[in-house]
Design an enzyme around this catalytic site. Structure first.
Site, PDB file in Angstrom:
ATOM      1  N   CYS A   2      70.741 -59.256  40.524  1.00  0.00           N
ATOM      2  CA  CYS A   2      71.761 -58.430  39.890  1.00  0.00           C
ATOM      3  C   CYS A   2      72.103 -57.277  40.823  1.00  0.00           C
ATOM      4  CB  CYS A   2      71.234 -57.876  38.574  1.00  0.00           C
ATOM      5  SG  CYS A   2      70.613 -59.160  37.498  1.00  0.00           S
ATOM      6  N   ARG A  27      76.459 -60.097  43.924  1.00  0.00           N
ATOM      7  CA  ARG A  27      75.027 -60.294  43.666  1.00  0.00           C
ATOM      8  C   ARG A  27      74.764 -60.853  42.268  1.00  0.00           C
ATOM      9  NH1 ARG A  27      71.297 -57.824  46.874  1.00  0.00           N
ATOM     10  NH2 ARG A  27      69.863 -57.785  45.142  1.00  0.00           N
ATOM     11  N   TRP A  78      73.232 -61.401  36.768  1.00  0.00           N
ATOM     12  CA  TRP A  78      73.144 -62.850  36.940  1.00  0.00           C
ATOM     13  C   TRP A  78      71.951 -63.254  36.101  1.00  0.00           C
ATOM     14  CZ3 TRP A  78      69.677 -66.543  38.722  1.00  0.00           C
ATOM     15  CH2 TRP A  78      70.215 -67.792  39.070  1.00  0.00           C
ATOM     16  N   ASN A 102      66.893 -55.249  38.097  1.00  0.00           N
ATOM     17  CA  ASN A 102      67.150 -56.410  38.941  1.00  0.00           C
ATOM     18  C   ASN A 102      65.806 -57.080  39.170  1.00  0.00           C
ATOM     19  OD1 ASN A 102      68.027 -58.215  40.890  1.00  0.00           O
ATOM     20  ND2 ASN A 102      68.150 -56.681  42.518  1.00  0.00           N
ATOM     21  N   GLY A 103      65.665 -58.353  38.799  1.00  0.00           N
ATOM     22  CA  GLY A 103      64.388 -59.050  39.016  1.00  0.00           C
ATOM     23  C   GLY A 103      63.869 -59.658  37.730  1.00  0.00           C
ATOM     24  N   GLU A 484      74.147 -79.139  56.300  1.00  0.00           N
ATOM     25  CA  GLU A 484      74.862 -77.894  56.005  1.00  0.00           C
ATOM     26  C   GLU A 484      76.293 -78.186  55.543  1.00  0.00           C
ATOM     27  OE1 GLU A 484      74.082 -74.991  55.479  1.00  0.00           O
ATOM     28  OE2 GLU A 484      75.861 -73.776  55.804  1.00  0.00           O
ATOM     29  N   LYS A 488      77.671 -76.996  51.932  1.00  0.00           N
ATOM     30  CA  LYS A 488      78.856 -76.126  51.808  1.00  0.00           C
ATOM     31  C   LYS A 488      79.867 -76.750  50.844  1.00  0.00           C
ATOM     32  CE  LYS A 488      77.892 -73.251  53.095  1.00  0.00           C
ATOM     33  NZ  LYS A 488      76.861 -72.432  53.660  1.00  0.00           N
ATOM     34  N   GLU A 491      78.617 -76.598  47.228  1.00  0.00           N
ATOM     35  CA  GLU A 491      78.583 -75.241  46.675  1.00  0.00           C
ATOM     36  C   GLU A 491      79.931 -74.772  46.170  1.00  0.00           C
ATOM     37  OE1 GLU A 491      76.800 -73.055  50.098  1.00  0.00           O
ATOM     38  OE2 GLU A 491      75.570 -72.129  48.551  1.00  0.00           O
ATOM     39  N   HIS A 507      69.190 -97.269  55.737  1.00  0.00           N
ATOM     40  CA  HIS A 507      68.033 -97.380  54.839  1.00  0.00           C
ATOM     41  C   HIS A 507      68.380 -97.020  53.391  1.00  0.00           C
ATOM     42  CE1 HIS A 507      65.438 -98.192  58.213  1.00  0.00           C
ATOM     43  NE2 HIS A 507      65.927 -97.132  58.834  1.00  0.00           N
ATOM     44  N   LYS A 606      74.497 -64.685  45.474  1.00  0.00           N
ATOM     45  CA  LYS A 606      74.391 -64.476  46.914  1.00  0.00           C
ATOM     46  C   LYS A 606      72.958 -64.319  47.363  1.00  0.00           C
ATOM     47  CE  LYS A 606      76.054 -63.865  50.985  1.00  0.00           C
ATOM     48  NZ  LYS A 606      76.486 -65.105  51.650  1.00  0.00           N
TER      49      LYS A 606
HETATM   50  C1  AGP Z   1      74.196 -70.543  51.415  1.00  0.00           C
HETATM   51  O1  AGP Z   1      75.529 -70.973  51.427  1.00  0.00           O
HETATM   52  C2  AGP Z   1      73.594 -70.551  50.110  1.00  0.00           C
HETATM   53  N1  AGP Z   1      74.304 -69.728  49.197  1.00  0.00           N
HETATM   54  C3  AGP Z   1      72.080 -70.529  49.953  1.00  0.00           C
HETATM   55  O2  AGP Z   1      71.641 -71.830  50.229  1.00  0.00           O
HETATM   56  C4  AGP Z   1      71.271 -69.541  50.809  1.00  0.00           C
HETATM   57  O3  AGP Z   1      71.337 -69.918  52.146  1.00  0.00           O
HETATM   58  C5  AGP Z   1      69.809 -69.516  50.338  1.00  0.00           C
HETATM   59  O4  AGP Z   1      69.758 -69.060  49.022  1.00  0.00           O
HETATM   60  C6  AGP Z   1      68.923 -68.662  51.226  1.00  0.00           C
HETATM   61  O5  AGP Z   1      69.362 -67.345  51.255  1.00  0.00           O
HETATM   62  P1  AGP Z   1      68.868 -66.319  52.344  1.00  0.00           P
HETATM   63  O6  AGP Z   1      69.344 -66.804  53.668  1.00  0.00           O
HETATM   64  O7  AGP Z   1      69.503 -65.038  51.946  1.00  0.00           O
HETATM   65  O8  AGP Z   1      67.374 -66.268  52.286  1.00  0.00           O
END
Ligand code: AGP
Length: 611
Positions: A2, A27, A78, A102-103, A484, A488, A491, A507, A606
């Site tokens: 958060c 966040r 969040w 936050n947490g 990756e 992407k 996501e 496979h 994030k």
């Molecule tokens: C990246 O596009 C993602 N949102 C996610 O996988 C991110 O890389 C992951 O949560 C790790 O985050 P960090 O690099 O801040 O540790």
């Protein structure tokens, strides 16, 4: 997960809190709220205005229910405990106490039961509200002030948290505490701020105090007192932040993600600044001195995109430094009772520097005697502060939830690290180091070339954007790029995508291939080229649609693919830094074509500060 902010001064708090929350919205964004006090006109009762939805919903509500006053706290949420709802939004108020958090409070169930048995009434499903009850009870039980009440309450909770607490009875004070969640204090003139991230307060002040693990802070208009949870005084000098506030704004692009894709050449150039020693064909690794010859093994720990960067790091280090490397998901490593100890260098990679799984994996490795190096994009974040050594990427603030510039700068950090290790360990000749360094210097220009192919990629996205799934294939250092690319796309476009080592296709995933499946194959020049072409032909033989990412000057590839995206040539270890760019853009334009919320995709945050 958060975003939190607090203000105490003589100006109206609400606009400052909302301005800060706007910077923090990345966040956490399922609900938002403020609690504001007006101590100027005698005893005051704080007004809490909060609601489910994005920050704009809160702003609308505040126009109907203004919250005047010069002291306040604000939050974007969040959800972790309790669904997103008005009642579960922060701040929570119990008696005179308003609180944001936050947490996660790990022992919340036991505390809730204990408090309920003692007569406490709860108005939310959150773990956070429990802390407000504890503080209220500490005051009723005789704590002389808010700081003492918070300190006594902290002794009861376990977990990761940053709290900010305000009391109607002590309106000139904000009390904050930190354990495993970020917290920073901003210093003004006759006014002060508390926030989970410097970007929230940058437009107000650049003078900040970073709060450490296990510290709490009492903030008044006149000053700031930092102590540990036992009450011992801590002192430190403020730091001056040089990031410009506009760096964090969209700068004319439709989305932060697109802006950040375009910022990559600059971000990579910034990450290289001061790190290349062209005279000695070496790198300057920010004064970090490792006894390289004694390193028996390197273990990368990371999550998500940072995990993919680590896999590329494995390839770079094994190629340039010949040191054995393992790469582990932080969430697996921490629970596996891993075999790790002195002689191992554990490298924790995290753009945010706050990922809880990665932090816990570091703690596990530390307990077992390994040395820790952190690679982070956020200065003074929890992960670099936990580590023995920290190396920072200089991507600047990344607002889009899908990581782009943080990833490519991580790859640059990996390359610098590999050269550093190779030169000190003796495996990398000066001549080869010179070649790779020369290619590093060229990277920003070559990246700009790729980013300028946006128009071509936009039309590909239009053509393939209606597909139900995508497959990404690569070999060697291109395998993590395939992963990756798939991550992407998933996501931000919500299209199912799989990344596979090209040699693994036969496979299993080959069964997926038909005329409806676009397959992105990474085939830059190099030792894997012929093999990757064979994999590509396997796809074509089954009517799959092939989009090849290849090297400029490859005259053959056109005959093997439906569409070709060309990137400039570079050293094999650096190719991922170029080949990932079209995949980021493809994901972006497919998502834009579908109209998804690109910068804040559903269910994602994030910075993942929960397990
Ligand atoms: C990246 O596009 C993602 N949102 C996610 O996988 C991110 O890389 C992951 O949560 C790790 O985050 P960090 O690099 O801040 O540790």
């Amino acid at each position: 997960m958060c975003g939190i902010i607090g203000y105490i001064g003589s100006r109206q708090a609400t606009p400052i809190l909302i301005g800060g929350l706007r910077k923090l919205e990345y966040r956490g964004y399922d609900s938002a709220g403020v609690s504001v006090l007006d101590p100027t006109s005698g005893p005051s009762t704080s007004r809490v205005v909060r609601c489910r939805g994005k920050l704009s919903a809160l702003e609308d509500k505040l126009t109907r229910e203004p919250a005047p006053g010069t002291v306040g706290i604000g939050h974007t949420r969040w959800a972790t405990h309790g669904r997103p709802s008005d009642e579960n939004s922060h701040p929570h108020k119990v008696g005179p106490i308003s609180i944001i958090h936050n947490g996660i409070i790990e022992n919340h169930l036991a505390l809730r039961a204990e408090l309920a048995a003692a007569g406490a009434k709860f108005s939310s499903e959150t773990d956070t509200e429990i802390f407000a009850h504890l503080v209220e009870r500490a005051l009723i039980g005789g704590a002389p002030d808010l700081t003492t009440a918070v300190r006594r309450s902290l002794a009861r909770v376990r977990g990761s948290f940053a709290f900010v607490v305000m009391s109607d009875r002590e309106p000139g004070t904000l009390v904050a505490a930190k354990n495993s969640s970020p917290l920073v204090v901003g210093l003004g003139d006759g006014e002060n701020y508390v926030a989970s991230d410097v970007t929230a307060i940058l437009s107000e002040t650049r003078k900040v105090l970073f709060i450490d693990e296990g510290e709490m802070v009492t903030v008044t208009r006149a000053g700031v007192t930092i102590t540990d949870f036992e009450g011992n005084l801590h002192t430190r000098e403020p730091k001056v932040i040089t990031w410009s506030a506009v760096q964090a704004e969209k700068g004319g692009f439709k989305h932060y993600m697109l802006k950040e894709i375009h910022e990559q050449p600059r971000a990579v150039a910034d990450t290289l600044v001061g790190r290349l020693d062209l005279e000695h064909d070496d790198v300057v690794f920010d004064g970090i001195e490792l006894d390289v010859k004694k390193i028996k093994r390197i273990i990368f720990i990371a999550c998500g995109t940072s995990y993919h960067a680590s896999m590329v790091g494995e390839f770079m280090i094994e190629s340039l430094a010949r040191i054995p490397v393992e790469v582990d998901l932080a969430s697996e490593f921490r629970y596996r009772d891993p075999i790790v100890g002195p002689g191992d260098l554990v490298v924790a990679v995290s753009q945010s520097g706050e990922t809880l799984d990665t932090m816990e994996a570091i703690r596990e490795a530390k307990r077992k005697g390994a040395q820790i190096l952190a690679i982070s994009n956020v200065l003074e974040a929890s992960i670099p502060r936990l580590a023995d050594h920290a190396f920072y990427t200089h991507a600047g603030p990344e607002i889009g939830v899908a990581s782009t510039k943080a990833f490519t700068t991580q790859l640059v950090a990996m390359a610098l690290f590999a050269i550093y290790l190779g030169r000190r360990g003796g495996a990398l000749t000066r001549e080869r180091a010179r070649e790779v360094i020369a290619e590093l210097v060229q990277l920003p220009v070559k990246m700009r070339d790729v980013v300028e192919t946006a128009g071509q990629i936009q039309s590909l996205a239009r053509r393939y954007g209606a597909a139900n799934g995508f497959l990404f294939l690569g070999r060697g250092a291109q395998y993590p790029i395939a992963l990756e690319g798939a991550l992407k796309l998933k996501e931000i476009s919500y299209i199912h995508a799989e990344g596979y080592a090209a040699g693994e296709m036969k496979h299993g995933p080959i069964a997926l291939i038909d005329e409806h499946l676009p397959v992105v194959v990474l085939v830059p020049r190099g030792p894997y080229y012929e093999k990757a072409i064979s994999n590509l032909e396997e796809v074509r033989a089954r009517q799959g649609k092939v989009i090849a990412v290849a090297t400029k000057g490859d005259n053959e590839i056109g005959g093997h693919a439906d569409d070709v995206i060309l990137v400039p040539d570079t050293a094999i270890e650096l190719q991922p830094i170029l080949t990932v760019l079209p995949l980021q853009m493809l994901s972006y334009y497919v998502a834009d074509f579908k109209g998804t919320d690109i910068d804040q995709p559903r269910n994602l945050a994030k910075s993942v500060t929960v397990e």
